[in-house]
Scaffold this motif. Structure first.
Motif, short mmCIF file in Angstrom:
data_model
loop_
_atom_site.label_atom_id
_atom_site.label_comp_id
_atom_site.label_asym_id
_atom_site.label_seq_id
_atom_site.Cartn_x
_atom_site.Cartn_y
_atom_site.Cartn_z
N CYS A 272 -47.33 69.14 62.13
CA CYS A 272 -47.12 70.58 62.26
C CYS A 272 -45.65 70.90 62.09
O CYS A 272 -45.10 71.77 62.77
CB CYS A 272 -47.63 71.07 63.62
SG CYS A 272 -49.38 70.80 63.87
N LEU A 273 -44.99 70.19 61.18
CA LEU A 273 -43.57 70.39 60.91
C LEU A 273 -43.37 71.65 60.08
O LEU A 273 -44.24 72.03 59.31
CB LEU A 273 -43.00 69.17 60.19
CG LEU A 273 -43.10 67.85 60.95
CD1 LEU A 273 -42.76 66.69 60.03
CD2 LEU A 273 -42.20 67.86 62.17
N GLY A 274 -42.22 72.27 60.22
CA GLY A 274 -41.97 73.49 59.47
C GLY A 274 -40.49 73.68 59.20
O GLY A 274 -39.68 72.78 59.38
N GLY A 275 -40.17 74.89 58.76
CA GLY A 275 -38.78 75.21 58.44
C GLY A 275 -38.39 74.68 57.08
O GLY A 275 -39.23 74.41 56.23
N GLU A 276 -37.09 74.56 56.89
CA GLU A 276 -36.58 74.07 55.61
C GLU A 276 -36.59 72.56 55.56
O GLU A 276 -36.38 71.89 56.56
CB GLU A 276 -35.15 74.56 55.37
CG GLU A 276 -35.06 76.02 55.03
CD GLU A 276 -33.71 76.39 54.48
OE1 GLU A 276 -32.97 75.50 54.01
OE2 GLU A 276 -33.40 77.58 54.50
N ILE A 277 -36.83 72.04 54.38
CA ILE A 277 -36.69 70.60 54.15
C ILE A 277 -35.20 70.33 53.97
O ILE A 277 -34.56 70.94 53.12
CB ILE A 277 -37.47 70.17 52.89
CG1 ILE A 277 -38.95 70.45 53.08
CG2 ILE A 277 -37.21 68.70 52.59
CD1 ILE A 277 -39.76 70.32 51.81
#
Length: 95
Positions: free
Chosen positions: A59-64
């Motif tokens: 459930c990772l998110g945001g910018e790579i």
């Protein structure tokens, strides 16, 4: 010596510790199929010897983090998360 950590499919929760970026001899890091949240720490871009970095199906998110581009020899899997990247798209090689 090579070091690997396969912690996939262990129902891990929480965030990815930035300190993992200090494990310079880490060859394989598999954290896929867990319940990890938050963002990918930019410190993982210091793992220049890594061959496999699997963070898929969390459930990772945001910018790579752009620092992952330092991992030129790595097979990276970031699929099945909630990212938006600095380019607007996840590079095909990381899916």
């Amino acid at each position: 010596s090579h070091y690997d950590r396969n912690l996939g499919s262990n129902e891990l929760t929480g965030t990815i510790p930035p300190e993992l970026g200090n494990l310079k001899k880490l060859d394989i890091l598999m954290l896929g199929n867990n319940k990890l949240t938050g963002t990918i720490p930019s410190e993982l871009g210091k793992l220049v010897q890594i061959s496999f970095l699997y963070l898929n199906s969390n459930c990772l998110g945001g910018e790579i983090p752009q620092e992952l581009e330092n991992l030129v020899e790595a097979n990276i899997n970031l699929s099945h998360n909630y990212f938006f990247s600095y380019t607007g798209l996840i590079p095909d090689a990381w899916k």
